[in-house]
Scaffold this motif. Structure first.
Motif, PDB file in Angstrom:
ATOM      1  N   ASP A   1      -3.842   8.075   9.463  1.00  0.00           N
ATOM      2  CA  ASP A   1      -4.723   6.932   9.793  1.00  0.00           C
ATOM      3  C   ASP A   1      -4.210   5.526   9.203  1.00  0.00           C
ATOM      4  O   ASP A   1      -4.023   4.483   9.949  1.00  0.00           O
ATOM      5  CB  ASP A   1      -5.974   7.158   9.112  1.00  0.00           C
ATOM      6  N   ARG A   2      -3.635   5.454   8.194  1.00  0.00           N
ATOM      7  CA  ARG A   2      -3.067   4.235   7.596  1.00  0.00           C
ATOM      8  C   ARG A   2      -1.863   3.863   8.275  1.00  0.00           C
ATOM      9  O   ARG A   2      -1.626   2.833   8.317  1.00  0.00           O
ATOM     10  CB  ARG A   2      -3.098   4.360   5.941  1.00  0.00           C
TER      11      ARG A   2
ATOM     12  N   SER B   1       0.388  -0.307  14.256  1.00  0.00           N
ATOM     13  CA  SER B   1      -0.370  -1.215  14.901  1.00  0.00           C
ATOM     14  C   SER B   1      -0.290  -2.664  14.871  1.00  0.00           C
ATOM     15  O   SER B   1      -0.182  -3.737  15.613  1.00  0.00           O
ATOM     16  CB  SER B   1      -1.729  -1.007  15.433  1.00  0.00           C
ATOM     17  N   VAL B   2      -0.258  -3.030  13.299  1.00  0.00           N
ATOM     18  CA  VAL B   2      -0.040  -4.565  13.151  1.00  0.00           C
ATOM     19  C   VAL B   2       1.229  -4.800  13.021  1.00  0.00           C
ATOM     20  O   VAL B   2       1.724  -6.152  13.010  1.00  0.00           O
ATOM     21  CB  VAL B   2      -0.429  -4.408  11.447  1.00  0.00           C
TER      22      VAL B   2
ATOM     23  N   ASP C   1      -0.509   9.728   5.015  1.00  0.00           N
ATOM     24  CA  ASP C   1      -2.000   9.533   5.472  1.00  0.00           C
ATOM     25  C   ASP C   1      -1.539   8.763   6.912  1.00  0.00           C
ATOM     26  O   ASP C   1      -1.283   7.662   7.119  1.00  0.00           O
ATOM     27  CB  ASP C   1      -2.415   8.288   4.732  1.00  0.00           C
TER      28      ASP C   1
ATOM     29  N   ILE D   1       1.307   5.035   1.432  1.00  0.00           N
ATOM     30  CA  ILE D   1       0.640   5.632   2.428  1.00  0.00           C
ATOM     31  C   ILE D   1       0.950   7.144   2.336  1.00  0.00           C
ATOM     32  O   ILE D   1       0.629   7.920   3.191  1.00  0.00           O
ATOM     33  CB  ILE D   1       0.768   5.221   3.631  1.00  0.00           C
TER      34      ILE D   1
ATOM     35  N   GLU E   1       0.711  -1.121  -0.036  1.00  0.00           N
ATOM     36  CA  GLU E   1       0.048  -0.041   0.158  1.00  0.00           C
ATOM     37  C   GLU E   1       0.858   1.227  -0.081  1.00  0.00           C
ATOM     38  O   GLU E   1       2.089   1.290   0.643  1.00  0.00           O
ATOM     39  CB  GLU E   1      -1.023  -0.105   1.391  1.00  0.00           C
TER      40      GLU E   1
ATOM     41  N   ARG F   1      -0.904   4.666  11.329  1.00  0.00           N
ATOM     42  CA  ARG F   1      -0.992   4.297  12.592  1.00  0.00           C
ATOM     43  C   ARG F   1      -1.459   2.694  12.516  1.00  0.00           C
ATOM     44  O   ARG F   1      -1.290   1.840  13.412  1.00  0.00           O
ATOM     45  CB  ARG F   1      -2.123   5.181  13.270  1.00  0.00           C
ATOM     46  N   HIS F   2      -2.437   2.407  11.708  1.00  0.00           N
ATOM     47  CA  HIS F   2      -2.752   1.034  11.446  1.00  0.00           C
ATOM     48  C   HIS F   2      -1.691   0.017  11.332  1.00  0.00           C
ATOM     49  O   HIS F   2      -1.642  -0.860  11.789  1.00  0.00           O
ATOM     50  CB  HIS F   2      -3.871   0.777  10.169  1.00  0.00           C
ATOM     51  N   TRP F   3      -0.770   0.440  10.462  1.00  0.00           N
ATOM     52  CA  TRP F   3       0.312  -0.370   9.974  1.00  0.00           C
ATOM     53  C   TRP F   3       1.203  -0.499  11.268  1.00  0.00           C
ATOM     54  O   TRP F   3       1.750  -1.589  11.239  1.00  0.00           O
ATOM     55  CB  TRP F   3       1.072  -0.094   8.712  1.00  0.00           C
TER      56      TRP F   3
END
Length: 143
Positions: free
Chosen positions: A57-58, A64-65, A55, A37, A35, A60-62
């Motif tokens: 939000d993305r 956290s993963v 980005d 970002i 992806e 932060r998501h990655w």
């Protein structure tokens, strides 16, 4: 699968442009990615808001993963307030190497020798001026 957040280079020769991408850590730098970002354009001035676009939000998501950002991307995320990056400290960075120290010592020695020679040269004419004055005084006493 180890996932990293890193820069992927684009643009022409001497005109770099980077995409901030999520990619498998084993894939090539400019290869396939999962992806996109954000982007980074080093050609723009540092105070330009379009120099780094992320980005959050993305990202932060990655994070956290479990995605691991590279050093440069970690700087960008730290500037955005998303990631706390530890400041590095290398106290030996500014210490000159052995050869540089030797050259500095040689320069200092040459400067000291030159100063000593200049001092001796300055004293020599003064001594010569006193010697003729003494000879003239002794000659006048004889006459």
């Amino acid at each position: 699968m180890a996932v990293s957040i890193r820069l992927s280079r684009g643009g022409a020769k001497r005109r770099p442009f980077y995409r901030i991408v999520i990619a498998n850590s084993r894939s090539p730098r400019d290869g396939s990615f999962i992806e996109k970002i954000g982007s980074y354009n080093p050609q723009l001035p540092k105070d330009n808001e379009n120099r780094v676009i992320v980005d959050l939000d993305r990202a932060r998501h990655w994070l956290s993963v479990g995605a691991q950002p590279t050093d440069r991307v970690a700087r960008f995320l730290d500037a955005a307030g998303l990631l706390e990056r530890k400041a590095r400290n290398n106290p030996n960075k500014a210490v000159p190497g052995e050869k540089a120290k030797e050259r500095a010592e040689e320069r200092a020695q040459k400067a000291a020798d030159a100063a000593e020679a200049a001092k001796a040269a300055a004293e020599a004419p003064a001594a010569e001026e006193q010697a003729p004055a003494e000879e003239a005084a002794s000659n006048s006493e004889e006459a």
